[in-house]
Design an enzyme around this catalytic site. Structure first.
Site, PDB file in Angstrom:
ATOM      1  N   ASP A  47      54.034  31.069  69.898  1.00  0.00           N
ATOM      2  CA  ASP A  47      54.848  32.141  70.467  1.00  0.00           C
ATOM      3  C   ASP A  47      56.286  31.657  70.541  1.00  0.00           C
ATOM      4  O   ASP A  47      56.573  30.627  71.139  1.00  0.00           O
ATOM      5  CB  ASP A  47      54.368  32.495  71.881  1.00  0.00           C
ATOM      6  CG  ASP A  47      53.092  33.311  71.851  1.00  0.00           C
ATOM      7  OD1 ASP A  47      52.559  33.525  70.738  1.00  0.00           O
ATOM      8  OD2 ASP A  47      52.622  33.736  72.923  1.00  0.00           O
ATOM      9  N   ASP A  55      44.805  44.087  68.711  1.00  0.00           N
ATOM     10  CA  ASP A  55      44.274  43.642  69.999  1.00  0.00           C
ATOM     11  C   ASP A  55      43.195  44.646  70.416  1.00  0.00           C
ATOM     12  O   ASP A  55      43.507  45.788  70.737  1.00  0.00           O
ATOM     13  CB  ASP A  55      45.384  43.616  71.066  1.00  0.00           C
ATOM     14  CG  ASP A  55      46.442  42.565  70.757  1.00  0.00           C
ATOM     15  OD1 ASP A  55      46.080  41.482  70.270  1.00  0.00           O
ATOM     16  OD2 ASP A  55      47.645  42.843  70.990  1.00  0.00           O
TER      17      ASP A  55
END
Lengths: 254, 213
Positions: A12, A131
């Site tokens: 990230d 997701d």
């Protein structure tokens, strides 16, 4: 099967820095994505994924810089996701040095963007990042979410995978919101359900805690496995340990 | 003058070519990204990259007169290396979505869709089977290389019966079916995989090619 199972660390990146921290010894700068990319490359990563969590567009410039520096130094495939809304964003990232881009919320809001991107750059550049969570709101029992799993969409995850594959995505990154962060293992039922409805490569994500968690995900149909904290906070040889576990289960690794 | 072999990466608007440029530099070449006629014709080595659709790559190549340059270099025994779709266009034609597109025709054969029952695109690290006398794969017999493609040449139709010729060296791989992973044929070489994305093995392959220039 001669194609090896790909093991992919995910970083990230916020304003050019790795967030969520990384626990490696012997790193001059554990927050530098380029240095980490080098390290994962040396450790045997088959690909790298940067997820750009940058909020402002000004900070995004630093992400482009990080992508360029990584692509100039690390010669394995690099996927970049986060904030991609249009073919223009894809063009910018490919020119910057990314090999593939992943798209998530923007494709849910406007599925046609998949056709636009693959029509211009080919399907090999586009990864659908999804997701998904278990839910009674959909027929298959798996629902597409956005905003990191906080918002349900009512869209059936299997129908979405089929639709996205028909529109031309080259790969699907399936992240289980229920398993994510638990370190209890992958959601293998969801992996096999998605595998059954599409023939594009499938990357499984979410729930990995120990090397033994990986072979069941591959048995369920994953072509590749992605993890973040397990690699960031694990011992330096965690990628090798994961590959050993996969190899011992009878699947090829590089 | 650097003393390194000079290599031109053909600049005709093909996707991500920065890694190809950097990898070739790392492998020991003096690299220029250009479509300048003199540079393209005179370089010690020319790399033809390529991603996306076969027909789109061919029309982009035609726009800069690429087919003529590549043909002229090969006729003059000047090395050319095609990568990915840059490998595919060296064959007679490509058939994508049932529509045939003419290739450069340096080698006989057709680029066609990988089998329906395989996971497609063929994406990831696969093994290859190079012939013993391969120059590109010297020291790389058991290595894996990174592939990303949905179409491939699935048969080798070259007439290898003429004894006086130096037969092309063909390297095979397998995904659902056998397909051609690389060809070495005099000045012309090509790989279906991406050496510039294949880590240390890919770097060594590029070094092998550069050393042969």
């Amino acid at each position: 099967m001669t194609l090896s199972v790909r093991v992919i660390p995910c970083l990230d990146v916020d304003a050019g820095r790795v967030v969520k921290g990384v626990n490696f010894e012997n790193l001059r700068d554990a927050g530098d994505p380029v240095e980490l990319a080098h390290r994962y490359n040396r450790a045997g990563a088959d690909e790298l994924t940067f997820l750009d969590v940058t909020a402002s567009s000004a900070d995004r410039e630093t992400t482009y810089d990080v992508v360029t520096r990584t692509a100039e130094e690390v010669f394995i495939p690099l996927t970049v996701g986060g904030g991609i809304r249009s073919p223009k964003d894809v063009d910018r990232l490919l020119r910057t040095g990314a090999d593939k881009v992943s798209i998530n919320t923007a494709a849910v809001s406007r599925p046609e963007v998949i056709n636009e991107i693959v029509g211009r750059f080919g399907n090999q550049v586009l990864v659908l990042s999804l997701d998904a969570r278990r839910s009674e709101a959909t027929e298959s029992g798996f629902e597409v979410t956005t905003h990191g799993g906080r918002t349900g969409t009512g869209i059936d995850a299997l129908a979405w995978c089929r639709d996205a594959a028909d529109r031309g995505v080259g790969e699907i990154l399936l992240n289980s919101i229920d398993a994510d962060g638990t370190r209890d293992g992958f959601d293998t039922e969801m992996i096999s359900a998605v595998r059954a409805v599409t023939r594009v490569p499938l990357i499984a994500s979410g729930g990995a805690g120990v090397p033994a968690h990986f072979p069941p995900a591959i048995a369920a149909g994953a072509d590749a496995v992605l993890a973040a904290s397990m690699f960031h906070f694990g011992p330096d040889d965690m990628i090798a340990q994961v590959k050993d576990a996969i190899r011992s289960a009878g699947y090829p690794v590089r | 003058m650097t003393g390194k072999p000079d290599v031109v990466v053909l600049d005709y608007g093909s996707g991500n070519i920065h890694s190809a440029v950097r990898a070739l530099e790392r492998a020991g070449a003096d690299v220029t990204l250009t479509k300048d006629t003199d540079a393209v014709l005179n370089a010690s080595g020319l790399v033809v990259p390529g991603v996306g659709a076969f027909a789109a790559v061919m029309s982009a190549l035609r726009e800069i007169d690429g087919p003529r340059w590549i043909g002229r270099r090969i006729a003059g025994s000047r090395p050319v290396l095609g990568i990915c779709v840059g490998h595919q266009v060296m064959f007679d034609r490509g058939v994508e979505h049932g529509i045939p597109a003419e290739g450069l025709g340096e080698w006989p054969g057709e680029v066609t869709a990988l089998p329906e029952d395989a996971v497609v695109p063929h994406m990831g690290w696969n093994t290859v089977r190079p012939p013993e006398d391969s120059v590109l794969f010297d020291g790389l017999k058991d290595e894996r290389f990174y592939f990303v493609h949905s179409y491939a040449v699935q048969s080798w139709d070259f007439d290898q019966s003429i004894e006086s010729m130096n037969p092309p060296k063909v390297t095979w791989s397998h995904h659902g079916t056998d397909f051609i992973a690389a060809v070495e044929n005099g000045p012309l070489s090509a790989t279906q995989f991406h050496p510039e994305k294949s880590g240390d093995a890919g770097m060594q392959l590029l070094r092998n090619w550069i050393l042969s220039l």
